[in-house]
Write a protein that holds these residues in place. Structure first.
Motif, PDB file in Angstrom:
ATOM      1  N   ILE A 113       0.839  -1.206   0.000  1.00  0.00           N
ATOM      2  CA  ILE A 113       0.000   0.000   0.000  1.00  0.00           C
ATOM      3  C   ILE A 113       0.871   1.254   0.000  1.00  0.00           C
ATOM      4  O   ILE A 113       0.627   2.204  -0.746  1.00  0.00           O
ATOM      5  CB  ILE A 113      -0.967  -0.025   1.208  1.00  0.00           C
ATOM      6  N   ARG A 114       1.907   1.250   0.847  1.00  0.00           N
ATOM      7  CA  ARG A 114       2.813   2.407   0.897  1.00  0.00           C
ATOM      8  C   ARG A 114       3.537   2.589  -0.444  1.00  0.00           C
ATOM      9  O   ARG A 114       3.776   3.714  -0.880  1.00  0.00           O
ATOM     10  CB  ARG A 114       3.820   2.239   2.027  1.00  0.00           C
ATOM     11  N   ALA A 115       3.894   1.482  -1.080  1.00  0.00           N
ATOM     12  CA  ALA A 115       4.571   1.569  -2.385  1.00  0.00           C
ATOM     13  C   ALA A 115       3.678   2.258  -3.417  1.00  0.00           C
ATOM     14  O   ALA A 115       4.165   2.983  -4.293  1.00  0.00           O
ATOM     15  CB  ALA A 115       4.949   0.171  -2.873  1.00  0.00           C
ATOM     16  N   MET A 116       2.366   2.060  -3.289  1.00  0.00           N
ATOM     17  CA  MET A 116       1.413   2.646  -4.234  1.00  0.00           C
ATOM     18  C   MET A 116       1.226   4.149  -4.032  1.00  0.00           C
ATOM     19  O   MET A 116       0.558   4.804  -4.826  1.00  0.00           O
ATOM     20  CB  MET A 116       0.064   1.938  -4.133  1.00  0.00           C
ATOM     21  N   SER A 117       1.818   4.704  -2.964  1.00  0.00           N
ATOM     22  CA  SER A 117       1.686   6.143  -2.702  1.00  0.00           C
ATOM     23  C   SER A 117       2.698   6.973  -3.487  1.00  0.00           C
ATOM     24  O   SER A 117       2.659   8.205  -3.451  1.00  0.00           O
ATOM     25  CB  SER A 117       1.850   6.428  -1.199  1.00  0.00           C
ATOM     26  N   ASN A 118       3.594   6.310  -4.214  1.00  0.00           N
ATOM     27  CA  ASN A 118       4.568   7.011  -5.047  1.00  0.00           C
ATOM     28  C   ASN A 118       3.834   7.895  -6.069  1.00  0.00           C
ATOM     29  O   ASN A 118       2.906   7.452  -6.739  1.00  0.00           O
ATOM     30  CB  ASN A 118       5.447   5.981  -5.765  1.00  0.00           C
ATOM     31  N   LYS A 119       4.245   9.136  -6.186  1.00  0.00           N
ATOM     32  CA  LYS A 119       3.536  10.109  -7.036  1.00  0.00           C
ATOM     33  C   LYS A 119       3.484   9.688  -8.501  1.00  0.00           C
ATOM     34  O   LYS A 119       2.478   9.886  -9.185  1.00  0.00           O
ATOM     35  CB  LYS A 119       4.188  11.488  -6.904  1.00  0.00           C
ATOM     36  N   LEU A 120       4.587   9.092  -8.999  1.00  0.00           N
ATOM     37  CA  LEU A 120       4.623   8.677 -10.399  1.00  0.00           C
ATOM     38  C   LEU A 120       3.678   7.503 -10.648  1.00  0.00           C
ATOM     39  O   LEU A 120       3.061   7.407 -11.714  1.00  0.00           O
ATOM     40  CB  LEU A 120       6.046   8.305 -10.804  1.00  0.00           C
ATOM     41  N   ILE A 121       3.574   6.590  -9.659  1.00  0.00           N
ATOM     42  CA  ILE A 121       2.646   5.459  -9.774  1.00  0.00           C
ATOM     43  C   ILE A 121       1.208   5.974  -9.844  1.00  0.00           C
ATOM     44  O   ILE A 121       0.395   5.492 -10.638  1.00  0.00           O
ATOM     45  CB  ILE A 121       2.831   4.485  -8.592  1.00  0.00           C
ATOM     46  N   ILE A 122       0.911   6.986  -9.029  1.00  0.00           N
ATOM     47  CA  ILE A 122      -0.430   7.600  -9.034  1.00  0.00           C
ATOM     48  C   ILE A 122      -0.684   8.300 -10.372  1.00  0.00           C
ATOM     49  O   ILE A 122      -1.761   8.146 -10.963  1.00  0.00           O
ATOM     50  CB  ILE A 122      -0.570   8.588  -7.855  1.00  0.00           C
ATOM     51  N   GLN A 123       0.315   9.024 -10.866  1.00  0.00           N
ATOM     52  CA  GLN A 123       0.177   9.735 -12.145  1.00  0.00           C
ATOM     53  C   GLN A 123      -0.059   8.780 -13.313  1.00  0.00           C
ATOM     54  O   GLN A 123      -0.823   9.070 -14.229  1.00  0.00           O
ATOM     55  CB  GLN A 123       1.423  10.582 -12.418  1.00  0.00           C
ATOM     56  N   LYS A 124       0.609   7.614 -13.266  1.00  0.00           N
ATOM     57  CA  LYS A 124       0.465   6.633 -14.341  1.00  0.00           C
ATOM     58  C   LYS A 124      -0.825   5.809 -14.197  1.00  0.00           C
ATOM     59  O   LYS A 124      -1.090   4.925 -15.011  1.00  0.00           O
ATOM     60  CB  LYS A 124       1.679   5.697 -14.362  1.00  0.00           C
ATOM     61  N   ASN A 125      -1.603   6.102 -13.149  1.00  0.00           N
ATOM     62  CA  ASN A 125      -2.887   5.436 -12.907  1.00  0.00           C
ATOM     63  C   ASN A 125      -2.734   3.912 -12.758  1.00  0.00           C
ATOM     64  O   ASN A 125      -3.543   3.140 -13.276  1.00  0.00           O
ATOM     65  CB  ASN A 125      -3.888   5.761 -14.029  1.00  0.00           C
ATOM     66  N   ILE A 126      -1.664   3.512 -12.074  1.00  0.00           N
ATOM     67  CA  ILE A 126      -1.447   2.093 -11.766  1.00  0.00           C
ATOM     68  C   ILE A 126      -2.211   1.771 -10.487  1.00  0.00           C
ATOM     69  O   ILE A 126      -2.126   2.504  -9.500  1.00  0.00           O
ATOM     70  CB  ILE A 126       0.056   1.794 -11.586  1.00  0.00           C
ATOM     71  N   LYS A 127      -2.967   0.680 -10.505  1.00  0.00           N
ATOM     72  CA  LYS A 127      -3.815   0.340  -9.366  1.00  0.00           C
ATOM     73  C   LYS A 127      -3.406  -0.988  -8.736  1.00  0.00           C
ATOM     74  O   LYS A 127      -2.869  -1.868  -9.412  1.00  0.00           O
ATOM     75  CB  LYS A 127      -5.287   0.270  -9.788  1.00  0.00           C
ATOM     76  N   LEU A 128      -3.659  -1.103  -7.434  1.00  0.00           N
ATOM     77  CA  LEU A 128      -3.390  -2.335  -6.688  1.00  0.00           C
ATOM     78  C   LEU A 128      -4.708  -3.020  -6.357  1.00  0.00           C
ATOM     79  O   LEU A 128      -5.597  -2.420  -5.735  1.00  0.00           O
ATOM     80  CB  LEU A 128      -2.628  -2.020  -5.397  1.00  0.00           C
ATOM     81  N   ILE A 129      -4.836  -4.277  -6.768  1.00  0.00           N
ATOM     82  CA  ILE A 129      -5.993  -5.100  -6.408  1.00  0.00           C
ATOM     83  C   ILE A 129      -5.600  -5.981  -5.225  1.00  0.00           C
ATOM     84  O   ILE A 129      -4.609  -6.713  -5.289  1.00  0.00           O
ATOM     85  CB  ILE A 129      -6.438  -5.996  -7.574  1.00  0.00           C
ATOM     86  N   ILE A 130      -6.364  -5.894  -4.150  1.00  0.00           N
ATOM     87  CA  ILE A 130      -6.158  -6.759  -2.979  1.00  0.00           C
ATOM     88  C   ILE A 130      -7.305  -7.761  -2.967  1.00  0.00           C
ATOM     89  O   ILE A 130      -8.462  -7.400  -2.756  1.00  0.00           O
ATOM     90  CB  ILE A 130      -6.145  -5.936  -1.678  1.00  0.00           C
TER      91      ILE A 130
END
Length: 265
Positions: A113-130
């Motif tokens: 979850i913390r890894a998904m908080s990276n600004k570039l990951i958010i900008q690229k609209n990459i999502k995490l499915i749990i």
């Protein structure tokens, strides 16, 4: 099991243990004593990773142990059409990372979850499915998502039935195992079955099946490093094709046929 093993040995029947975990993830009083009792009642043992072999030797250095591997699951349906899987899961076309299986503390979901908080990951609209049932408090993860103000996390808090499994792997581009401790994982073999590249942590037996930068990534338990590997993976659409092809070449060596041949040998 030790009593049964002892009974069989007394009747001159060879006894071999296939050991998944020698040391429990959630430790209890008397674990080592009982495990050692069982170990002594068998002629020899097979483990599913080198890590478990080392754990057994720590408990009892006198017993005979052979390290093998966790075979690929072959009881699940083949990968499903991505469009129909997206519809089944009520998802839109996109870039998805999958965290799959029961949620326990040692599996490090908070790191993912913390890894998904990276600004570039958010900008690229990459999502995490749990996708999995929570055996740890769901609230603490929901609170973390809220504190980080993340909109790129999708949670399916449910036991995933066999018929649903192909859908989750079909829609996902990458499978993440951010474990903080491990022996081996059935999730890695499921990902291998579906030819999905993985991002695993350098703990236990997880790195034993991954060739770094070829069919997946091996990260420390630092979530910022995980973020960098996620960005590297999604930086080029060709990465998924190349890594998926590389991991599919391991199917034969991790097959049940090969597992049995090695046991008999």
């Amino acid at each position: 099991l030790g009593i049964i093993g002892g009974f069989l040995k007394r009747n001159k029947i060879p006894v071999f243990g296939i050991i998944d975990n020698a040391i429990a993830h959630e430790k209890r009083l008397g674990d080592t004593l009982l495990v050692n009792y069982f170990l002594n009642k068998c002629d020899s043992h097979f483990t599913l990773s080198e890590k478990v072999k080392k754990d057994i030797k720590k408990i009892n250095n006198r017993v005979s142990v052979k390290s093998l591997f966790h075979p690929i699951y072959n009881t699940y349906s083949k990968i499903t059409d991505k469009a129909s899987s997206l519809k089944s899961l009520n998802l839109k076309e996109g870039k998805y990372i999958l965290f799959f299986g029961l949620i326990r503390k040692y599996k490090g979901l908070d790191l993912a979850i913390r890894a998904m908080s990276n600004k570039l990951i958010i900008q690229k609209n990459i999502k995490l499915i749990i996708a999995g049932e929570f055996y740890d408090s769901e609230d603490k993860y929901q609170n973390l998502i809220r504190d980080l103000n993340l909109k790129n996390i999708i949670i399916y808090n449910q036991f995933v039935e066999n018929k649903q499994v192909p859908d989750f792997f079909s829609v996902s581009n990458l499978v993440i195992l951010p474990y903080t401790s491990a022996t081996q994982s059935g999730v890695t073999q499921l990902a291998m079955y579906y030819k999905k590249p993985m991002l695993v942590t350098n703990v236990g037996g997880l790195p034993e099946i991954i060739d770094h930068n070829k069919d997946g990534y091996i990260s420390s338990t630092n979530y910022e490093e995980m973020s960098e590997y996620i960005l590297d993976y999604f930086s080029n659409d060709n990465n998924e094709i190349v890594m998926s092809s590389a991991i599919s070449k391991k199917h034969d060596s991790y097959s049940w046929d090969n597992f049995v041949k090695k046991m008999i040998k």
